[in-house]
Write a protein that holds these residues in place. Structure first.
Motif, PDB file in Angstrom:
ATOM      1  N   GLY A   4      46.617 -39.523  39.082  1.00  9.94           N
ATOM      2  CA  GLY A   4      48.006 -39.211  38.781  1.00  9.94           C
ATOM      3  C   GLY A   4      48.840 -40.457  38.579  1.00  9.94           C
ATOM      4  N   TYR A   5      48.622 -41.448  39.429  1.00  6.08           N
ATOM      5  CA  TYR A   5      49.339 -42.720  39.285  1.00  6.08           C
ATOM      6  C   TYR A   5      48.986 -43.397  37.962  1.00  6.08           C
ATOM      7  CZ  TYR A   5      50.288 -47.697  39.798  1.00  6.08           C
ATOM      8  OH  TYR A   5      50.695 -48.989  39.566  1.00  6.08           O
ATOM      9  N   LEU A   6      47.690 -43.472  37.652  1.00  5.91           N
ATOM     10  CA  LEU A   6      47.261 -44.162  36.439  1.00  5.91           C
ATOM     11  C   LEU A   6      47.771 -43.463  35.179  1.00  5.91           C
ATOM     12  CD1 LEU A   6      43.586 -45.013  37.444  1.00  5.91           C
ATOM     13  CD2 LEU A   6      45.466 -46.642  37.170  1.00  5.91           C
ATOM     14  N   LEU A   7      47.770 -42.123  35.171  1.00  5.99           N
ATOM     15  CA  LEU A   7      48.250 -41.394  34.006  1.00  5.99           C
ATOM     16  C   LEU A   7      49.769 -41.530  33.854  1.00  5.99           C
ATOM     17  CD1 LEU A   7      46.128 -38.105  34.126  1.00  5.99           C
ATOM     18  CD2 LEU A   7      45.765 -40.135  32.700  1.00  5.99           C
ATOM     19  N   ALA A   8      50.492 -41.427  34.967  1.00  9.52           N
ATOM     20  CA  ALA A   8      51.948 -41.587  34.897  1.00  9.52           C
ATOM     21  C   ALA A   8      52.309 -42.977  34.403  1.00  9.52           C
ATOM     22  CB  ALA A   8      52.566 -41.320  36.269  1.00  9.52           C
ATOM     23  N   TRP A 103      57.855 -43.614  38.804  1.00  7.40           N
ATOM     24  CA  TRP A 103      57.686 -43.229  37.401  1.00  7.40           C
ATOM     25  C   TRP A 103      58.343 -41.865  37.194  1.00  7.40           C
ATOM     26  CZ3 TRP A 103      55.917 -46.681  33.992  1.00  7.40           C
ATOM     27  CH2 TRP A 103      55.155 -47.747  34.468  1.00  7.40           C
ATOM     28  N   PRO A 104      59.281 -41.740  36.243  1.00  2.00           N
ATOM     29  CA  PRO A 104      60.008 -40.477  36.079  1.00  2.00           C
ATOM     30  C   PRO A 104      59.124 -39.319  35.633  1.00  2.00           C
ATOM     31  CG  PRO A 104      60.508 -41.996  34.269  1.00  2.00           C
ATOM     32  CD  PRO A 104      59.723 -42.781  35.286  1.00  2.00           C
ATOM     33  N   ASN A 105      57.941 -39.615  35.102  1.00  2.69           N
ATOM     34  CA  ASN A 105      57.043 -38.558  34.625  1.00  2.69           C
ATOM     35  C   ASN A 105      55.992 -38.182  35.665  1.00  2.69           C
ATOM     36  OD1 ASN A 105      56.281 -41.227  34.122  1.00  2.69           O
ATOM     37  ND2 ASN A 105      54.692 -40.623  32.684  1.00  2.69           N
ATOM     38  N   PHE A 106      56.192 -38.605  36.931  1.00  7.71           N
ATOM     39  CA  PHE A 106      55.265 -38.258  38.009  1.00  7.71           C
ATOM     40  C   PHE A 106      55.964 -37.336  39.003  1.00  7.71           C
ATOM     41  CE2 PHE A 106      53.578 -38.749  42.272  1.00  7.71           C
ATOM     42  CZ  PHE A 106      52.211 -38.656  42.083  1.00  7.71           C
ATOM     43  N   ARG A 107      55.290 -36.235  39.356  1.00  8.57           N
ATOM     44  CA  ARG A 107      55.806 -35.342  40.388  1.00  8.57           C
ATOM     45  C   ARG A 107      54.690 -35.002  41.368  1.00  8.57           C
ATOM     46  NH1 ARG A 107      58.080 -30.049  38.227  1.00  8.57           N
ATOM     47  NH2 ARG A 107      56.650 -30.419  36.490  1.00  8.57           N
ATOM     48  N   LEU A 108      55.014 -35.057  42.637  1.00  9.50           N
ATOM     49  CA  LEU A 108      54.105 -34.634  43.706  1.00  9.50           C
ATOM     50  C   LEU A 108      54.720 -33.420  44.375  1.00  9.50           C
ATOM     51  CD1 LEU A 108      51.747 -34.929  45.753  1.00  9.50           C
ATOM     52  CD2 LEU A 108      53.211 -36.541  47.016  1.00  9.50           C
ATOM     53  N   LEU A 109      53.985 -32.306  44.377  1.00  9.35           N
ATOM     54  CA  LEU A 109      54.439 -31.094  45.046  1.00  9.35           C
ATOM     55  C   LEU A 109      53.624 -30.895  46.319  1.00  9.35           C
ATOM     56  CD1 LEU A 109      54.851 -28.584  42.051  1.00  9.35           C
ATOM     57  CD2 LEU A 109      56.529 -30.164  43.033  1.00  9.35           C
ATOM     58  N   LEU A 110      54.267 -31.034  47.480  1.00  8.40           N
ATOM     59  CA  LEU A 110      53.618 -30.807  48.759  1.00  8.40           C
ATOM     60  C   LEU A 110      53.777 -29.344  49.158  1.00  8.40           C
ATOM     61  CD1 LEU A 110      54.826 -34.037  50.601  1.00  8.40           C
ATOM     62  CD2 LEU A 110      52.545 -33.594  49.684  1.00  8.40           C
ATOM     63  N   GLY A 111      52.834 -28.866  49.949  1.00  8.01           N
ATOM     64  CA  GLY A 111      52.860 -27.453  50.325  1.00  8.01           C
ATOM     65  C   GLY A 111      52.614 -26.546  49.142  1.00  8.01           C
ATOM     66  N   ALA A 297      41.065 -42.061  33.602  1.00 10.21           N
ATOM     67  CA  ALA A 297      42.297 -42.621  33.043  1.00 10.21           C
ATOM     68  C   ALA A 297      41.995 -43.515  31.844  1.00 10.21           C
ATOM     69  CB  ALA A 297      43.057 -43.396  34.114  1.00 10.21           C
ATOM     70  N   ASN A 298      40.946 -44.322  31.945  1.00 14.12           N
ATOM     71  CA  ASN A 298      40.584 -45.195  30.824  1.00 14.12           C
ATOM     72  C   ASN A 298      40.331 -44.392  29.543  1.00 14.12           C
ATOM     73  OD1 ASN A 298      40.751 -47.462  32.447  1.00 14.12           O
ATOM     74  ND2 ASN A 298      38.550 -47.635  32.782  1.00 14.12           N
ATOM     75  N   ILE A 299      39.690 -43.243  29.685  1.00 21.68           N
ATOM     76  CA  ILE A 299      39.302 -42.443  28.525  1.00 21.68           C
ATOM     77  C   ILE A 299      40.424 -41.500  28.075  1.00 21.68           C
ATOM     78  CG2 ILE A 299      37.710 -40.612  27.768  1.00 21.68           C
ATOM     79  CD1 ILE A 299      35.580 -41.968  29.585  1.00 21.68           C
ATOM     80  N   LEU A 300      41.201 -40.967  29.028  1.00 17.83           N
ATOM     81  CA  LEU A 300      42.120 -39.871  28.712  1.00 17.83           C
ATOM     82  C   LEU A 300      43.585 -40.270  28.601  1.00 17.83           C
ATOM     83  CD1 LEU A 300      40.656 -37.182  31.146  1.00 17.83           C
ATOM     84  CD2 LEU A 300      40.274 -37.339  28.680  1.00 17.83           C
ATOM     85  N   ALA A 301      43.985 -41.401  29.205  1.00 16.24           N
ATOM     86  CA  ALA A 301      45.416 -41.704  29.316  1.00 16.24           C
ATOM     87  C   ALA A 301      46.096 -41.801  27.955  1.00 16.24           C
ATOM     88  CB  ALA A 301      45.624 -42.986  30.115  1.00 16.24           C
ATOM     89  N   ALA A 302      45.569 -42.614  27.061  1.00 14.70           N
ATOM     90  CA  ALA A 302      46.210 -42.803  25.752  1.00 14.70           C
ATOM     91  C   ALA A 302      46.243 -41.507  24.941  1.00 14.70           C
ATOM     92  CB  ALA A 302      45.529 -43.925  24.987  1.00 14.70           C
ATOM     93  N   PRO A 303      45.129 -40.754  24.842  1.00 14.25           N
ATOM     94  CA  PRO A 303      45.203 -39.476  24.110  1.00 14.25           C
ATOM     95  C   PRO A 303      46.202 -38.491  24.721  1.00 14.25           C
ATOM     96  CG  PRO A 303      42.922 -40.156  24.385  1.00 14.25           C
ATOM     97  CD  PRO A 303      43.741 -41.079  25.221  1.00 14.25           C
ATOM     98  N   LEU A 304      46.251 -38.391  26.052  1.00 10.23           N
ATOM     99  CA  LEU A 304      47.183 -37.459  26.684  1.00 10.23           C
ATOM    100  C   LEU A 304      48.634 -37.867  26.449  1.00 10.23           C
ATOM    101  CD1 LEU A 304      45.382 -36.716  30.084  1.00 10.23           C
ATOM    102  CD2 LEU A 304      45.806 -35.088  28.224  1.00 10.23           C
ATOM    103  N   SER A 390      43.267 -48.488  31.255  1.00  8.18           N
ATOM    104  CA  SER A 390      44.286 -47.556  30.763  1.00  8.18           C
ATOM    105  C   SER A 390      45.576 -48.316  30.499  1.00  8.18           C
ATOM    106  CB  SER A 390      44.525 -46.444  31.783  1.00  8.18           C
ATOM    107  OG  SER A 390      44.776 -46.974  33.067  1.00  8.18           O
ATOM    108  N   PRO A 391      46.359 -47.892  29.501  1.00  8.13           N
ATOM    109  CA  PRO A 391      47.582 -48.612  29.173  1.00  8.13           C
ATOM    110  C   PRO A 391      48.639 -48.488  30.252  1.00  8.13           C
ATOM    111  CG  PRO A 391      47.446 -46.561  27.939  1.00  8.13           C
ATOM    112  CD  PRO A 391      46.141 -46.711  28.642  1.00  8.13           C
ATOM    113  N   ALA A 392      49.592 -49.422  30.226  1.00 11.13           N
ATOM    114  CA  ALA A 392      50.697 -49.390  31.179  1.00 11.13           C
ATOM    115  C   ALA A 392      52.003 -49.550  30.433  1.00 11.13           C
ATOM    116  CB  ALA A 392      50.542 -50.515  32.209  1.00 11.13           C
ATOM    117  N   LEU A 393      52.941 -48.638  30.661  1.00 12.25           N
ATOM    118  CA  LEU A 393      54.270 -48.747  30.081  1.00 12.25           C
ATOM    119  C   LEU A 393      55.089 -49.754  30.869  1.00 12.25           C
ATOM    120  CD1 LEU A 393      55.162 -45.000  29.432  1.00 12.25           C
ATOM    121  CD2 LEU A 393      54.166 -46.647  27.840  1.00 12.25           C
ATOM    122  N   ARG A 394      56.042 -50.391  30.225  1.00 14.37           N
ATOM    123  CA  ARG A 394      56.951 -51.257  30.961  1.00 14.37           C
ATOM    124  C   ARG A 394      58.077 -50.413  31.534  1.00 14.37           C
ATOM    125  NH1 ARG A 394      56.299 -56.686  30.184  1.00 14.37           N
ATOM    126  NH2 ARG A 394      54.807 -57.279  28.563  1.00 14.37           N
TER     127      ARG A 394
END
Length: 394
Positions: A4-8, A103-111, A297-304, A390-394
């Protein structure tokens, strides 16, 4: 959490579901291996993770019928950290949460527990979730089942599991550390007994290996007999076994070694124990799960992250993740099964009054210390270590 961290970080909208209200659990794997610490360095997070409470295991020891030996020495590894960081898993998960949450595009839902998948036109389109008793549905381009060896996601998707067998179970417990204790993690082996101990600062996290399904026989002999068994394999623990006051202080881990026949179906990918449940031998399950996450993440991050990506383009990439991680999984499980069947099972079936001979590989490691880097590499790095691409946004 790692995926989740790597994709966000790469610009993908991510929701991570955790069925509990927090990450605080006893007797989860608490090892962060050198290869995982290498990943932290590549992400620029190494100093931050090492600021969290942890102990360092630079060597692994074993005592066989009272004969001490060092079986792994991490000092010869060509990695940033030449040790295993012994850190409670909740600390590691909290750390990943703290660095993913900005990261604004990351959400963690507990419970929030994923209980079923949403299927549409022959593919997985999302998950059905029980969140504090209230159902919800989350639609997604990709669902990742990282929900462990009893994965509901893989069952809901109808993925077939191949059971590879495990002749052992493990009883977990805590014993207090006392002045003069040897402050190194390791194992104690004698005929009929195998006890692994992880130094946790103010207590020992102990794993007592028993035959598969043997918990009722252990409990049937009584708590005093169980305390005596612990003291029998490691006599210096005798004074502290009274801290085991009831069977509530002893937790059963039912050991499973299995692997999905296929790790994916259109719209869903399984990683970690959901794809391949590992034996606790070597504590490598977490390491393989992290490596799965990095490879995915290496394979899927950029396509996603690409708005033009289609479902048909995504599906073959899921097969690429499995192909990348299947070889190290097979090889590691084969080694674990060999140790279970050729070492642990005969030890547990041995005559309890007899004395075990030190196996020749252990004697060789004692005579030639330079060879200890080989088991250190197998445990600390493993087969086909992954590096962050995997790529990283600034």
């Amino acid at each position: 959490m790692m995926l989740g961290y790597l994709l966000a970080r790469a610009g993908v909208d991510v929701v991570v579901l955790e069925k509990h209200a927090d990450f605080l659990r006893d007797f989860r794997g608490d090892t962060i291996h050198p290869s995982t610490l290498q990943v932290m360095q590549e992400l620029g997070l190494l100093d931050a993770i090492l600021d969290r409470p942890h102990d360092k295991a630079r060597r692994l020891r074993v005592s066989i019928s009272g004969n001490e030996a060092v079986i792994a020495d991490f000092s010869g590894l060509r990695t940033a950290c030449k040790y295993i960081a012994m850190m409670p898993q909740w600390e590691f998960l909290d750390f990943l949460r703290d660095h993913a949450s900005p990261w604004p595009n990351f959400r963690l839902l507990l419970g929030a527990e994923a209980v079923d998948v949403v299927k549409e036109a022959g593919r997985i389109r999302g998950v059905r979730v029980e969140a504090v008793g209230e159902p919800m549905t989350i639609i997604a381009d990709l669902v990742v089942g990282a929900d462990g060896r009893r994965s509901r996601m893989r069952d809901a998707a109808g993925l077939a599991v191949r059971n590879l067998g495990a002749p052992i179970d493990v009883l977990w417990m805590r014993l207090p550390v006392m002045p003069g204790d040897p402050l190194e993690s390791g194992g104690h082996i004698d005929s009929g007994h195998f006890l692994a101990m992880i130094y946790r600062g103010d207590y020992w996290q102990c794993a007592y290996v028993i035959p598969k399904g043997g918990i009722e026989a252990v409990q049937g002999r009584g708590l005093d007999a169980f305390r005596a068994e612990i003291a029998g394999v490691a006599p210096w623990l005798a004074a502290r076994t009274q801290s085991i006051r009831s069977w509530d202080d002893v937790k059963l881990l039912s050991v499973t070694v299995d692997r999905l026949q296929r790790w994916w179906t259109p719209g869903l990918l399984c990683i970690g124990d959901a794809a391949h449940a590992m034996s606790p031998i070597g504590g490598v399950g977490i390491n393989l799960a992290i490596q799965d996450a990095v490879a995915a993440a290496n394979i899927l991050a950029a396509p996603l992250a690409d708005p033009g990506m289609t479902a048909d383009q995504l599906t073959p990439l899921l097969a690429q993740v499995e192909k990348r991680r299947l070889f190290p999984t097979r090889l590691t499980q084969a080694a674990q099964l060999a140790i279970q069947n050729r070492l642990l099972k005969p030890v547990l079936e041995g005559e309890r009054q007899s004395t075990l001979k030190t196996p020749w590989p252990v004697r060789l490691l004692n005579r030639l210390p330079a060879l200890r880097v080989m088991p250190a590499y197998a445990v600390g790095i493993g087969v086909r270590p992954e590096h962050v691409r995997s790529p990283a946004l600034r």
